[in-house]
Design a protein around this motif. Structure first.
Motif, PDB file in Angstrom:
ATOM      1  N   PHE A  16      41.947  53.181  57.034  1.00  0.00           N
ATOM      2  CA  PHE A  16      42.069  51.754  57.303  1.00  0.00           C
ATOM      3  C   PHE A  16      41.219  50.970  56.306  1.00  0.00           C
ATOM      4  CE2 PHE A  16      42.875  54.071  61.122  1.00  0.00           C
ATOM      5  CZ  PHE A  16      43.861  53.369  61.813  1.00  0.00           C
ATOM      6  N   LEU A  17      41.666  49.762  56.001  1.00  0.00           N
ATOM      7  CA  LEU A  17      40.907  48.865  55.136  1.00  0.00           C
ATOM      8  C   LEU A  17      39.939  48.074  56.011  1.00  0.00           C
ATOM      9  CD1 LEU A  17      40.699  47.936  52.164  1.00  0.00           C
ATOM     10  CD2 LEU A  17      42.361  46.149  52.703  1.00  0.00           C
ATOM     11  N   ASP A  18      38.658  48.110  55.662  1.00  0.00           N
ATOM     12  CA  ASP A  18      37.624  47.430  56.437  1.00  0.00           C
ATOM     13  C   ASP A  18      37.607  45.944  56.068  1.00  0.00           C
ATOM     14  OD1 ASP A  18      35.401  46.597  57.830  1.00  0.00           O
ATOM     15  OD2 ASP A  18      34.192  48.349  57.331  1.00  0.00           O
ATOM     16  N   LEU A  19      38.515  45.202  56.672  1.00  0.00           N
ATOM     17  CA  LEU A  19      38.675  43.784  56.338  1.00  0.00           C
ATOM     18  C   LEU A  19      37.433  42.974  56.693  1.00  0.00           C
ATOM     19  CD1 LEU A  19      42.347  43.145  57.512  1.00  0.00           C
ATOM     20  CD2 LEU A  19      41.534  43.537  55.190  1.00  0.00           C
ATOM     21  N   GLU A  20      36.792  43.316  57.789  1.00  0.00           N
ATOM     22  CA  GLU A  20      35.603  42.566  58.206  1.00  0.00           C
ATOM     23  C   GLU A  20      34.489  42.700  57.172  1.00  0.00           C
ATOM     24  OE1 GLU A  20      32.955  41.866  62.257  1.00  0.00           O
ATOM     25  OE2 GLU A  20      34.048  43.751  61.976  1.00  0.00           O
ATOM     26  N   LYS A  21      34.283  43.898  56.655  1.00  0.00           N
ATOM     27  CA  LYS A  21      33.244  44.121  55.646  1.00  0.00           C
ATOM     28  C   LYS A  21      33.584  43.386  54.350  1.00  0.00           C
ATOM     29  CE  LYS A  21      30.689  47.766  53.236  1.00  0.00           C
ATOM     30  NZ  LYS A  21      30.535  49.230  53.040  1.00  0.00           N
ATOM     31  N   ILE A  22      34.849  43.444  53.955  1.00  0.00           N
ATOM     32  CA  ILE A  22      35.284  42.755  52.734  1.00  0.00           C
ATOM     33  C   ILE A  22      35.043  41.254  52.868  1.00  0.00           C
ATOM     34  CG2 ILE A  22      37.296  42.139  51.333  1.00  0.00           C
ATOM     35  CD1 ILE A  22      38.404  44.945  51.934  1.00  0.00           C
ATOM     36  N   ALA A  23      35.415  40.684  54.031  1.00  0.00           N
ATOM     37  CA  ALA A  23      35.256  39.245  54.253  1.00  0.00           C
ATOM     38  C   ALA A  23      33.786  38.822  54.239  1.00  0.00           C
ATOM     39  CB  ALA A  23      35.899  38.853  55.582  1.00  0.00           C
ATOM     40  N   LYS A  24      32.898  39.720  54.657  1.00  0.00           N
ATOM     41  CA  LYS A  24      31.472  39.407  54.666  1.00  0.00           C
ATOM     42  C   LYS A  24      30.861  39.506  53.267  1.00  0.00           C
ATOM     43  CE  LYS A  24      30.402  40.759  59.437  1.00  0.00           C
ATOM     44  NZ  LYS A  24      29.692  41.748  60.298  1.00  0.00           N
ATOM     45  N   GLU A  25      31.314  40.463  52.470  1.00  0.00           N
ATOM     46  CA  GLU A  25      30.695  40.735  51.170  1.00  0.00           C
ATOM     47  C   GLU A  25      31.330  39.974  50.007  1.00  0.00           C
ATOM     48  OE1 GLU A  25      29.199  45.308  52.147  1.00  0.00           O
ATOM     49  OE2 GLU A  25      30.608  44.940  50.529  1.00  0.00           O
ATOM     50  N   ILE A  26      32.566  39.535  50.175  1.00  0.00           N
ATOM     51  CA  ILE A  26      33.296  38.894  49.079  1.00  0.00           C
ATOM     52  C   ILE A  26      33.723  37.490  49.503  1.00  0.00           C
ATOM     53  CG2 ILE A  26      35.351  39.022  47.610  1.00  0.00           C
ATOM     54  CD1 ILE A  26      35.234  42.050  47.921  1.00  0.00           C
ATOM     55  N   ASP A  27      33.566  36.538  48.603  1.00  0.00           N
ATOM     56  CA  ASP A  27      33.946  35.152  48.889  1.00  0.00           C
ATOM     57  C   ASP A  27      35.458  35.010  48.698  1.00  0.00           C
ATOM     58  OD1 ASP A  27      34.294  32.451  49.149  1.00  0.00           O
ATOM     59  OD2 ASP A  27      32.584  31.891  47.901  1.00  0.00           O
ATOM     60  N   LEU A  28      36.212  35.269  49.746  1.00  0.00           N
ATOM     61  CA  LEU A  28      37.670  35.205  49.672  1.00  0.00           C
ATOM     62  C   LEU A  28      38.164  33.781  49.442  1.00  0.00           C
ATOM     63  CD1 LEU A  28      38.615  37.682  52.560  1.00  0.00           C
ATOM     64  CD2 LEU A  28      38.457  38.153  50.111  1.00  0.00           C
ATOM     65  N   LYS A  29      37.436  32.811  49.990  1.00  0.00           N
ATOM     66  CA  LYS A  29      37.821  31.407  49.799  1.00  0.00           C
ATOM     67  C   LYS A  29      37.762  31.039  48.316  1.00  0.00           C
ATOM     68  CE  LYS A  29      38.547  27.063  51.126  1.00  0.00           C
ATOM     69  NZ  LYS A  29      38.232  26.308  49.912  1.00  0.00           N
ATOM     70  N   GLN A  30      36.731  31.516  47.621  1.00  0.00           N
ATOM     71  CA  GLN A  30      36.618  31.239  46.193  1.00  0.00           C
ATOM     72  C   GLN A  30      37.777  31.875  45.426  1.00  0.00           C
ATOM     73  OE1 GLN A  30      33.481  33.195  43.776  1.00  0.00           O
ATOM     74  NE2 GLN A  30      32.835  31.122  43.204  1.00  0.00           N
ATOM     75  N   GLY A  31      38.148  33.084  45.824  1.00  0.00           N
ATOM     76  CA  GLY A  31      39.298  33.735  45.193  1.00  0.00           C
ATOM     77  C   GLY A  31      40.577  32.977  45.452  1.00  0.00           C
ATOM     78  N   LEU A  32      40.721  32.470  46.671  1.00  0.00           N
ATOM     79  CA  LEU A  32      41.903  31.704  47.028  1.00  0.00           C
ATOM     80  C   LEU A  32      42.009  30.426  46.199  1.00  0.00           C
ATOM     81  CD1 LEU A  32      44.257  31.811  49.110  1.00  0.00           C
ATOM     82  CD2 LEU A  32      42.862  30.372  50.578  1.00  0.00           C
ATOM     83  N   ASP A  33      40.863  29.809  45.921  1.00  0.00           N
ATOM     84  CA  ASP A  33      40.848  28.575  45.142  1.00  0.00           C
ATOM     85  C   ASP A  33      41.282  28.792  43.691  1.00  0.00           C
ATOM     86  OD1 ASP A  33      40.063  27.068  47.301  1.00  0.00           O
ATOM     87  OD2 ASP A  33      37.926  27.151  46.823  1.00  0.00           O
ATOM     88  N   ARG A  34      41.329  30.030  43.256  1.00  0.00           N
ATOM     89  CA  ARG A  34      41.770  30.332  41.892  1.00  0.00           C
ATOM     90  C   ARG A  34      43.285  30.440  41.803  1.00  0.00           C
ATOM     91  NH1 ARG A  34      38.184  35.272  39.707  1.00  0.00           N
ATOM     92  NH2 ARG A  34      39.471  34.834  37.873  1.00  0.00           N
ATOM     93  N   LEU A  35      43.949  30.385  42.950  1.00  0.00           N
ATOM     94  CA  LEU A  35      45.401  30.502  42.987  1.00  0.00           C
ATOM     95  C   LEU A  35      46.057  29.131  43.137  1.00  0.00           C
ATOM     96  CD1 LEU A  35      45.794  33.518  45.442  1.00  0.00           C
ATOM     97  CD2 LEU A  35      46.458  33.521  43.044  1.00  0.00           C
ATOM     98  N   ASN A  36      47.179  28.953  42.458  1.00  0.00           N
ATOM     99  CA  ASN A  36      48.019  27.777  42.649  1.00  0.00           C
ATOM    100  C   ASN A  36      49.179  28.179  43.550  1.00  0.00           C
ATOM    101  OD1 ASN A  36      46.568  26.135  40.691  1.00  0.00           O
ATOM    102  ND2 ASN A  36      47.513  27.425  39.136  1.00  0.00           N
ATOM    103  N   PHE A  37      49.421  27.405  44.593  1.00  0.00           N
ATOM    104  CA  PHE A  37      50.496  27.709  45.538  1.00  0.00           C
ATOM    105  C   PHE A  37      51.632  26.704  45.371  1.00  0.00           C
ATOM    106  CE2 PHE A  37      47.071  30.069  47.385  1.00  0.00           C
ATOM    107  CZ  PHE A  37      47.659  31.100  48.109  1.00  0.00           C
TER     108      PHE A  37
END
Length: 406
Positions: free
Chosen positions: A133-154
């Motif tokens: 399984f992918l540890d989504l909770e750990k990833i969300a705590k350690e990595i700024d997903l919002k910052q990554g999202l801001d790099r995308l154009n939708f």
């Protein structure tokens, strides 16, 4: 090379339900409009697979009862090769891109396994009795997903909010990455095989040496496929590995999919242009689902004939110097904005209005024999042809050829 390369990822389609239907044709045509526009307007080399295929999964197991794994794989490979030979609707859609990307290739499998190992090395995998399984909770705590999202154009922009909400609501529990299926990429840690969704979400790095410029996805796929890809790439690379996400809407064909026979609707290249017009006109950035009306096929026929008839008229007149015609840019800001934002329906609607205006003005000018004004209409028409090429490439090229402006 990378500076001149533009890459597009289209969602892998399953091969166990026959050839593509008009729903798949819809997004293939939209991607082709985008690819042709990028090549025409920016002069870039565009790479997008014509055949993006999903083979792995439970459905493959019904195709063979071979006990030996090698015999099983060979039978599946033979099925895939014969399927591609038989199901050629993508070819008749007159797509500008070439090539095949498939999840069971050695390149795709190697990339999926490498990515899986990276996730383990970074401590983002959970092993529960050979299921990973992918540890989504750990990833969300350690990595700024919002910052990554801001790099995308939708595109459309509302998709970003839906994507962010999905991330916030679905990163508290582990996500299964493996499955107890016989036919998929082997787990490098001898657990269950890698899940088909995991393999297909890592597929693009096995074929392109750079990040995707555009990832195309349906709304349902955005909340599964694009989500998993985004999380994996942020966890392993610290970047989404693509710049744009184009979320296309679903179509609801009048009288059902069965009444839209692609083989018949693409029986010759000009009929294909008529179908392309109908599909493009159906696209809307504001709707999650749009109705595909049969009347659009009649409108497409009139549109294709209008383009051709205007070219026949101008073919009988003297030619204007092409250098003078294109001394000013052929792409106005309104057209550029619509194409960059994937508002293809808006762009073709405007071009259709301009063509009708030219046709009406030709009739007026013919009665007054105003040569200078007819020359002006000729220049306008040629510039419109340039813009029309991504939408209806066959009639655009044949019309340009007819008047000697190739």
């Amino acid at each position: 090379m990378a500076e001149n390369l533009y890459t597009i990822g289209n969602p892998p389609a399953g091969i166990y339900s026959g050839d593509i239907n008009v729903g798949y044709a819809f997004y293939h045509v939209l991607l082709d409009v985008h690819a042709r526009d990028i090549k025409s307007r920016r002069g870039l080399d565009v790479r997008c697979p014509r055949y993006s295929l999903n083979v792995f999964g439970k459905k493959a197991e019904s195709l063979s009862d071979a006990k030996d794994d090698n015999d099983f794989k060979n039978e599946i490979d033979n099925y895939v090769n014969s399927w591609i030979d038989l199901n050629r609707s993508r070819d008749r859609l007159n797509l500008s891109f070439q090539g095949t990307i498939i999840d069971n290739s050695s390149e795709s499998v190697d990339e999926a396994q490498r990515t899986f190992v990276k996730l383990q090395e970074r401590g983002y995998l959970i092993n529960r009795d050979r299921s990973y399984f992918l540890d989504l909770e750990k990833i969300a705590k350690e990595i700024d997903l919002k910052q990554g999202l801001d790099r995308l154009n939708f595109y459309p922009s509302r998709s970003k909010g839906e994507f962010l909400r999905f991330i916030l609501e679905n990163t508290s529990s582990p996500l299964a990455l493996t499955k107890s299926t016989r036919y998929s990429a082997k787990n490098p840690f001898n657990g269950e095989n890698l899940g088909p969704l995991f393999v297909s979400s890592t597929i693009w790095e096995s074929y392109f040496d750079q990040e995707l410029n555009t990832l195309a996805i349906g709304e349902k796929g955005m909340l599964r496929y694009a989500f998993l890809r985004f999380i994996i790439r942020m966890a392993t690379d610290g970047t989404p590995k693509n710049k744009n996400i184009f979320c296309f809407n679903r179509i609801d064909p009048e009288d059902g999919y069965e009444e839209w026979n692609l083989e018949y609707l693409t029986r010759d290249p000009f009929e294909t242009d008529i179908l392309r017009y109908s599909l493009i006109k159906s696209h809307s950035s504001n709707l999650q689902k749009t109705f595909l009306r049969k009347s659009l096929l009649k409108g497409g026929k009139k549109f294709v004939y209008l383009i051709g008839n205007i070219s026949k008229y101008f073919a009988q007149r003297r030619k204007v110097n092409k250098t003078e015609i294109f001394s000013e840019t052929s792409f106005d800001s309104e057209y550029v904005s619509a194409m960059d934002e994937f508002r293809f329906g808006d762009a073709i609607n405007r071009l259709e209005l301009e063509l009708n205006d030219i046709s009406q003005n030709i009739n007026t000018a013919k009665s007054s024999q105003s040569d200078p004004y007819l020359d002006y209409l000729y220049i306008r028409y040629l510039k419109i042809l340039k813009k029309l090429e991504p939408f209806v490439p066959i009639i655009s090229k044949s019309s340009a050829d007819r008047i000697g402006e190739k």
